[in-house]
Enzyme design. Structure first.
Site, PDB file in Angstrom:
ATOM      1  N   GLU A 184      -8.520   1.647  -4.522  1.00 36.99           N
ATOM      2  CA  GLU A 184      -9.579   1.345  -3.540  1.00 36.99           C
ATOM      3  C   GLU A 184     -10.267   2.621  -3.053  1.00 36.99           C
ATOM      4  O   GLU A 184      -9.611   3.633  -2.769  1.00 36.99           O
ATOM      5  CB  GLU A 184      -8.984   0.584  -2.335  1.00 36.99           C
ATOM      6  CG  GLU A 184     -10.047   0.304  -1.266  1.00 36.99           C
ATOM      7  CD  GLU A 184      -9.674  -0.725  -0.215  1.00 36.99           C
ATOM      8  OE1 GLU A 184      -8.570  -1.311  -0.303  1.00 36.99           O
ATOM      9  OE2 GLU A 184     -10.500  -0.945   0.693  1.00 36.99           O
ATOM     10  N   GLU A 243       0.835  -1.207   0.000  1.00 40.64           N
ATOM     11  CA  GLU A 243       0.000   0.000   0.000  1.00 40.64           C
ATOM     12  C   GLU A 243       0.867   1.252   0.000  1.00 40.64           C
ATOM     13  O   GLU A 243       1.838   1.342   0.755  1.00 40.64           O
ATOM     14  CB  GLU A 243      -0.889   0.021   1.253  1.00 40.64           C
ATOM     15  CG  GLU A 243      -1.924  -1.087   1.262  1.00 40.64           C
ATOM     16  CD  GLU A 243      -2.844  -1.013   2.478  1.00 40.64           C
ATOM     17  OE1 GLU A 243      -2.753  -0.040   3.263  1.00 40.64           O
ATOM     18  OE2 GLU A 243      -3.652  -1.947   2.648  1.00 40.64           O
TER      19      GLU A 243
HETATM   20  O1  KIV Z   1      -6.406  -7.165   2.005  1.00 34.63           O
HETATM   21  C1  KIV Z   1      -7.206  -7.142   1.076  1.00 34.63           C
HETATM   22  O2  KIV Z   1      -8.125  -7.968   0.983  1.00 34.63           O
HETATM   23  C2  KIV Z   1      -7.046  -6.115   0.061  1.00 34.63           C
HETATM   24  C3  KIV Z   1      -8.093  -6.019  -1.004  1.00 34.63           C
HETATM   25  C4  KIV Z   1      -9.373  -5.555  -0.457  1.00 34.63           C
HETATM   26  C5  KIV Z   1      -7.642  -5.211  -2.158  1.00 34.63           C
HETATM   27  O3  KIV Z   1      -6.111  -5.386   0.092  1.00 34.63           O
END
Ligand code: KIV
Length: 263
Positions: free
Chosen positions: A182, A115
């Site tokens: 997201e 991220e």
């Molecule tokens: O951890 C997760 O499930 C995610 C997705 C929602 C993209 O990062």
């Protein structure tokens, strides 16, 4: 038999205009079902913390947790690309990113997801240079919930939208092969998708991304309440409750097992 999906295949899907499907997976059995259904990417997400481990958010998830579940998912997967999520605090430095991504790849992941944008440019570049495919993740980044003040849509103002677009571009320039968008307005996700050469995979980001991802347990209806962007394709919570209540009743009333179920 279908072919094994690779990172170059995912990149090519954008070029040929074929939509990419991604779902989360945490265990071998469900992974094998999603794989049989032809889902292109299985993400061992740090949503593992909420879905499987009972935490309120992904922050407590460790690299050992994700490694353990990547091993399980990769054992159940024949065709899909398996992506391991890098947990909170495991890629603050380039050294940490390389060491921890290496653990996920050794456990069976074929790529890792991180991220952030500008802040992790060096980490994405280093991973890519070492032959570890990296997927970016910008917009609503759950590992930053404390900074964002909760799970809130990002990029609603021109300034924040500009920042997210820049983050996505930096992630691409650093070498990421795809990026998750997201929790952002649909028009912002559409603009990012148009301006990037790498595929965008949306979640709560509208219909214009190159692919879509959802948390499998949300979309299969394990929860009563789900976020607005989730479409429930099944109601497994109700189905399981009804089946288990019937089992309990039949055992209590001496109606199961009958001789039919005996050796
Ligand atoms: O951890 C997760 O499930 C995610 C997705 C929602 C993209 O990062």
């Amino acid at each position: 038999m279908r072919d094994k999906i690779t990172v170059p295949d995912i990149i090519d899907m954008k070029k040929s205009g074929k939509k990419i499907t991604m779902l989360t997976a945490y265990d071998s059995l469900l992974a094998s079902i999603l794989d049989e259904a032809g889902v292109h990417i299985l993400l061992v997400g740090d949503s593992l913390g909420n879905v499987v481990l009972g935490y309120e958010n992904p922050i407590p998830v460790t690299i050992e947790d994700v490694t353990h579940h990547v091993q399980a998912v990769s054992r159940g997967t024949k065709n899909a690309l398996v992506v391991g999520d890098m947990p909170f605090g495991t890629y603050f430095t380039v050294e940490d990113a390389l060491k921890n991504a290496g653990k996920l790849i050794q456990a069976g992941a074929e790529a890792v997801k991180l991220e952030g944008g500008v802040a992790i440019e060096d980490q994405i570049r280093a991973l890519t240079e070492m032959g570890i495919p990296a997927m970016g993740h910008v917009g609503l980044t759950p590992q930053s919930i404390h900074q964002m003040g909760g799970y809130k849509v990002q990029g609603r103002t021109p300034e924040t939208a500009k920042k997210i677009l820049n983050d996505a571009k930096v992630v691409e320039q650093a070498g990421a092969f795809a990026v998750v968008l997201e929790g952002m307005p649909s028009d912002l996700a559409s603009k990012i998708t148009d301006e990037l050469k790498i595929p965008t995979i949306g979640i709560g980001a509208g219909p214009h991304c190159d692919g879509q991802v959802l948390v499998t347990h949300d979309t299969l209806g394990f929860y009563e309440k789900t976020p607005k962007f989730v479409k429930k394709y099944a109601s497994l919570r109700e189905l399981i409750l009804s089946a288990v209540k019937t089992y309990k009743k039949e055992v209590e009333e001496g109606r199961f097992p009958t001789e039919e179920y005996s050796y």
